[in-house]
Scaffold this active site. Structure first.
Site: not given
Ligand SMILES: O=P(O)(O)O[C@H]1O[C@H](CO)[C@@H](O)[C@H]1O
Ligand SMILES: Nc1nc2[nH]cnc2c(=O)[nH]1
Length: 310
Positions: A33, A89, A92, A224-225, A248, A282
């Site tokens: 991201s 992901h 999605e 989440m990835s 964060n 985000h």
């Molecule tokens: O893991 P990437 O794709 O960098 O993105 C991260 O940031 C997104 C949440 O802000 C989620 O998709 C999380 O997995």
């Molecule tokens: N699950 C999760 N994914 C993120 N991606 C960026 N920040 C976060 C977070 O705080 N939790």
């Protein structure tokens, strides 16, 4: 007659679009991201939109482009590299087979070393926002207990093991290079750390209790990835490294205050200020990605130059 490989049409399209010197990338990069600018260190760049490639989905998350960027990194002839500008992901709505399809294509193209990046929430209070964490292991709740292991189903190829070991998932060779590269680039000591990535399905960010649970389970960052990509890259025999940018904090000391105690204090006539729970967005995640894009880009490029290319 043998049936055509499911990857053949994607590979044919790429062969028709790319010059021969870019068609066999040695190193792959997955841009997390807000990190698509990682690919700006490539030269002689040829971008192929995912929409031109069978089997690829469209990345719907802000901060993820939808294209493969082929190019060269490093002096001289350069090292052929392919970068995924944007990933898929499961949250999605993509099937896991779509999430990992690009990794399989990278493997078929000849990628042997894969550098995966992501944005993550910090669980370990010692990790400041902006720290780059070299992932040494993962904790994948959806893999362990649920239907989100990308290798569920018939064996993907007779050449692949049925049971893929993950105790060595994160290449010691590449992790070592990450710290040597950071030294070369004169990064501060605390710019780069090591830790364990917890994979959750999202798209909700964690509650404070979930954050403390994951921390107690041994994770340093959460996202989440990444894990499905790592698992498939290992099955395909690649060396894998993950660089996770802490965008964060998730576990925040002192914000989990008891409202019962606050009310008692109020009734006792003490001045009370109700706690405001911080929330993450985000946009915050993308903003930290932008701040750290240059450092991430330099680090990834230097690591690639340092990989022994024989
Ligand atoms: O893991 P990437 O794709 O960098 O993105 C991260 O940031 C997104 C949440 O802000 C989620 O998709 C999380 O997995
Ligand atoms: N699950 C999760 N994914 C993120 N991606 C960026 N920040 C976060 C977070 O705080 N939790």
């Amino acid at each position: 007659m043998t049936s055509p490989s499911p990857y053949a049409s994607t590979l044919d399209v790429l062969a028709g679009l790319l010059p021969p010197h870019l068609l066999q990338p040695r190193v792959g990069i997955v841009c997390g991201s807000g990190l698509s600018t990682l690919a700006s260190s490539l030269r002689d760049v040829h971008e192929v939109p995912y929409s031109a490639l069978d089997g690829f989905g469209k990345s719907t998350v802000e901060g993820h482009k939808s294209a493969l960027a082929f190019g060269l990194i490093g002096p001289g002839e350069g090292i052929p590299v392919v970068a995924m500008l944007g990933r898929f992901h499961p949250y999605e709505g993509h099937k896991l087979s779509t999430v990992v399809y690009p990794i399989r294509i990278l493997a078929k193209l000849g990628v042997r070393d894969l550098i995966i990046t992501n944005a993550s929430g910090g669980l370990n209070p010692n990790l400041a926002v902006g720290t780059i964490v070299v992932i040494q292991d993962h904790l994948a709740l959806p893999n362990l207990t649920g239907p989100l292991n990308p290798l569920l189903g018939p064996q993907t190829s007779p050449d692949h093991p049925r049971f893929v070991p993950l105790s060595d998932a994160y290449s010691t060779k590449l992790r070592r290079l990450a710290f040597l590269a950071a030294h070369d680039l004169s990064f501060d000591d605390d710019a780069l750390a090591e830790g364990v990535y917890a994979w959750v399905s999202g798209p909700t960010y964690e509650t404070p209790a979930e954050g403390r649970f994951l921390r107690a389970a041994g994770a340093d960052v959460v996202g989440m990835s990444t894990v499905p990509e790592v698992v498939v890259a290992k099955e395909e025999g690649m060396e894998v490294m993950v660089l996770s940018l802490v965008t964060n904090p998730v576990v925040i000391p002192d914000t989990y205050r008891s409202i019962k105690e606050e009310v008692k204090a109020e009734l006792a006539g003490k001045p009370v200020e109700l706690p405001v729970m911080p929330v993450v967005s985000h946009d915050d995640v993308l903003a930290v990605g932008r701040q750290k894009a240059e450092a991430m880009k330099q680090l990834v490029a230097r690591i690639i130059e340092m990989i022994p290319h024989v």
